[in-house]
Design a protein around this motif. Structure first.
Motif, PDB file in Angstrom:
ATOM      1  N   UNK A 108       0.823  -1.208   0.000  1.00 46.21           N
ATOM      2  CA  UNK A 108       0.000   0.000   0.000  1.00 46.21           C
ATOM      3  C   UNK A 108       0.855   1.254   0.000  1.00 46.21           C
ATOM      4  N   UNK A 109       0.212   2.397  -0.258  1.00 45.05           N
ATOM      5  CA  UNK A 109       0.891   3.686  -0.271  1.00 45.05           C
ATOM      6  C   UNK A 109       1.670   3.890   1.022  1.00 45.05           C
ATOM      7  N   UNK A 110       2.939   4.284   0.890  1.00 43.20           N
ATOM      8  CA  UNK A 110       3.763   4.534   2.069  1.00 43.20           C
ATOM      9  C   UNK A 110       4.370   3.277   2.655  1.00 43.20           C
ATOM     10  N   UNK A 111       4.297   2.163   1.928  1.00 39.42           N
ATOM     11  CA  UNK A 111       4.862   0.913   2.443  1.00 39.42           C
ATOM     12  C   UNK A 111       5.970   0.444   1.516  1.00 39.42           C
ATOM     13  N   UNK A 120       8.565   7.968   6.787  1.00 42.56           N
ATOM     14  CA  UNK A 120       9.085   9.201   6.207  1.00 42.56           C
ATOM     15  C   UNK A 120       8.309   9.624   4.975  1.00 42.56           C
ATOM     16  N   UNK A 121       7.953   8.644   4.164  1.00 40.23           N
ATOM     17  CA  UNK A 121       7.176   8.945   2.958  1.00 40.23           C
ATOM     18  C   UNK A 121       5.778   9.438   3.344  1.00 40.23           C
ATOM     19  N   UNK A 122       5.195   8.830   4.364  1.00 44.86           N
ATOM     20  CA  UNK A 122       3.877   9.273   4.843  1.00 44.86           C
ATOM     21  C   UNK A 122       3.973  10.705   5.358  1.00 44.86           C
ATOM     22  N   UNK A 123       5.035  11.001   6.124  1.00 47.83           N
ATOM     23  CA  UNK A 123       5.230  12.342   6.670  1.00 47.83           C
ATOM     24  C   UNK A 123       5.412  13.373   5.559  1.00 47.83           C
ATOM     25  N   UNK A 124       6.229  13.043   4.580  1.00 49.07           N
ATOM     26  CA  UNK A 124       6.422  13.969   3.447  1.00 49.07           C
ATOM     27  C   UNK A 124       5.120  14.170   2.672  1.00 49.07           C
ATOM     28  N   UNK A 125       4.342  13.099   2.517  1.00 53.93           N
ATOM     29  CA  UNK A 125       3.047  13.225   1.856  1.00 53.93           C
ATOM     30  C   UNK A 125       2.105  14.132   2.623  1.00 53.93           C
ATOM     31  N   UNK A 129       0.501  17.479   1.165  1.00 55.67           N
ATOM     32  CA  UNK A 129      -0.953  17.677   1.109  1.00 55.67           C
ATOM     33  C   UNK A 129      -1.367  18.971   1.801  1.00 55.67           C
ATOM     34  N   UNK A 130      -0.956  19.143   3.067  1.00 52.68           N
ATOM     35  CA  UNK A 130      -1.456  20.269   3.851  1.00 52.68           C
ATOM     36  C   UNK A 130      -0.578  21.519   3.775  1.00 52.68           C
ATOM     37  N   UNK A 131       0.667  21.362   3.362  1.00 50.22           N
ATOM     38  CA  UNK A 131       1.558  22.511   3.303  1.00 50.22           C
ATOM     39  C   UNK A 131       1.696  23.122   1.924  1.00 50.22           C
ATOM     40  N   UNK A 132       1.447  22.312   0.909  1.00 50.92           N
ATOM     41  CA  UNK A 132       1.622  22.816  -0.453  1.00 50.92           C
ATOM     42  C   UNK A 132       0.331  22.724  -1.262  1.00 50.92           C
TER      43      UNK A 132
END
Length: 136
Positions: A108-111, A120-125, A129-132
């Protein structure tokens, strides 16, 4: 030796008792009179089971917000429950978008390919999403 090192009461719509544990030095906020607190526990627990990335990403984001003075609701920051809900919404949207894109991925996404979450990938996502993406 007492349990609480310091305590103060914040007068707000829903009063908050802020204290610090003597042994661990952890800050504790006790909300007085909020009717929905107990009903939120099973909701959060179920999502912790569903999304293993929820806990570590939440801890990193709480530290990130605290470092910038953005973790206190009464001063305009983001509270823990709102943060948990933002992360859950991000994880749900990421899960849905990877399913809808029709990508034939084993993980799944982020795995990773071994089925372990890449926090880390989840955090960057989350920041994407919310910052950009939502800031445009």
């Amino acid at each position: 030796r007492g349990v609480v090192r310091a305590a103060s009461v914040i007068s707000a719509k829903v009063p908050v008792v802020k204290c610090v544990d003597s042994a661990s030095h952890l800050a504790i906020d006790l909300v007085i009179g909020a009717a929905n607190g107990c009903s939120a526990v099973p909701f959060v627990h179920s999502h912790l089971q569903r999304f293993p990335a929820l806990r570590p990403v939440c801890l990193v984001l709480k530290a990130f917000l605290a470092e910038r003075g953005l973790n206190e609701v009464f001063t305009g920051g983001v509270g823990s429950y709102a943060l948990v809900n933002l992360i859950i919404a991000h994880l749900q949207a990421s899960s849905k978008s990877s399913k809808m894109s029709g990508k034939k991925r084993k993980a799944p996404e982020g795995a990773s390919s071994a089925g372990q979450e890449d926090f880390g990938r989840v955090l960057l996502g989350f920041f994407q999403r919310y910052g950009k993406d939502m800031d445009t």
